[in-house]
Design a protein around this motif. Structure first.
Motif, PDB file in Angstrom:
ATOM      1  N   ALA A 190       7.121  14.937 -47.840  1.00 46.73           N
ATOM      2  CA  ALA A 190       6.261  13.925 -48.475  1.00 46.73           C
ATOM      3  C   ALA A 190       5.966  14.014 -50.098  1.00 46.73           C
ATOM      4  CB  ALA A 190       4.878  14.180 -47.768  1.00 46.73           C
ATOM      5  N   ARG A 199       8.844  12.426 -51.630  1.00 50.36           N
ATOM      6  CA  ARG A 199       9.039  10.887 -51.130  1.00 50.36           C
ATOM      7  C   ARG A 199      10.435  10.860 -50.438  1.00 50.36           C
ATOM      8  NH1 ARG A 199       5.725   8.147 -55.711  1.00 50.36           N
ATOM      9  NH2 ARG A 199       3.828   8.965 -55.360  1.00 50.36           N
ATOM     10  N   LYS A 203       4.860   7.645 -45.959  1.00 48.78           N
ATOM     11  CA  LYS A 203       3.491   8.209 -45.279  1.00 48.78           C
ATOM     12  C   LYS A 203       3.289   8.123 -43.886  1.00 48.78           C
ATOM     13  CE  LYS A 203      -1.466   8.412 -45.927  1.00 48.78           C
ATOM     14  NZ  LYS A 203      -1.660   8.909 -44.779  1.00 48.78           N
ATOM     15  N   GLU A 204       3.764   6.893 -43.237  1.00 47.85           N
ATOM     16  CA  GLU A 204       3.551   6.695 -41.997  1.00 47.85           C
ATOM     17  C   GLU A 204       4.368   7.734 -41.145  1.00 47.85           C
ATOM     18  OE1 GLU A 204       3.380   3.790 -44.574  1.00 47.85           O
ATOM     19  OE2 GLU A 204       5.300   3.888 -43.419  1.00 47.85           O
ATOM     20  N   ALA A 243       5.187  10.721 -42.311  1.00 45.32           N
ATOM     21  CA  ALA A 243       4.686  12.195 -42.571  1.00 45.32           C
ATOM     22  C   ALA A 243       3.355  12.426 -41.523  1.00 45.32           C
ATOM     23  CB  ALA A 243       4.000  12.390 -44.163  1.00 45.32           C
ATOM     24  N   ASP A 244       2.584  11.033 -41.415  1.00 42.08           N
ATOM     25  CA  ASP A 244       1.431  10.853 -40.340  1.00 42.08           C
ATOM     26  C   ASP A 244       1.761  11.434 -39.043  1.00 42.08           C
ATOM     27  OD1 ASP A 244      -0.030  10.623 -42.738  1.00 42.08           O
ATOM     28  OD2 ASP A 244      -0.549   8.388 -42.210  1.00 42.08           O
TER      29      ASP A 244
END
Length: 170
Positions: free
Chosen positions: A73, A76, A80-81, A83-84
């Motif tokens: 994360a 990059r 983010k989605e 990683a969630d």
């Protein structure tokens, strides 16, 4: 769910172990949702290691899953989605491993998350942004053991009543 029908077979081009772990999760879903969640955590961890390795960012076996995710994360490498989704699978997996937690609802959510993760991985690393895996196939419903138990109890009650009636008549 038969081994022939899986929501993850498209991942075979990347690593047979991904398909195997997800397939086991689908197979365990009905009888042992907690174990299904553990398998999906392993699936997510292997996926994270594969992503890190492809980007020259893999450290070694001693690095924790969480550390790998944090670095992916931070650098990059993953959105983010994604990683969630990874963190959700990691957390529910940890609860399943360490506290034997995990009901069918959590296992189904984890299966759907893992499928989304697999689709993203395939689209990204097969360079097929329009890849369509088809609809998610829900695993077989858990068997309601209470229904058959209720029937058995009712049958036994009936038998007891008949026996008591026969005894009273005698």
């Amino acid at each position: 769910m038969s081994s022939a029908v899986s929501n993850f077979t498209f991942l075979a081009v990347h690593d047979a172990k991904l398909v195997a772990l997800a397939g086991l999760a689908e197979r365990y879903f009905r009888d042992d949702p907690s174990t299904a969640i553990v398998k999906l955590r392993q699936f997510a961890e292997l996926t994270a290691k594969m992503i890190a390795a492809r980007h020259g960012s893999y450290r070694d076996e001693r690095e924790t899953f969480e550390e790998t995710l944090r670095r992916l994360a931070y650098e990059r490498i993953i959105p983010k989605e994604i990683a969630d989704i990874f963190h959700a699978l990691r957390k529910t997996g940890n609860a399943a491993v360490h506290e034997a937690k995990g009901e069918h609802a959590e296992a189904l959510t984890a299966l759907k998350f893992a499928r989304s993760l697999g689709v993203w991985f395939h689209r990204t690393y097969s360079r097929q942004p329009n890849f369509n895996p088809g609809a998610f196939i829900p695993p077989p419903e858990p068997i309601d053991a209470t229904a058959s138990l209720r029937e058995e109890i009712d049958a036994l009650r009936h038998k007891v009543a008949e026996t008591e009636d026969a005894a009273a008549t005698a």
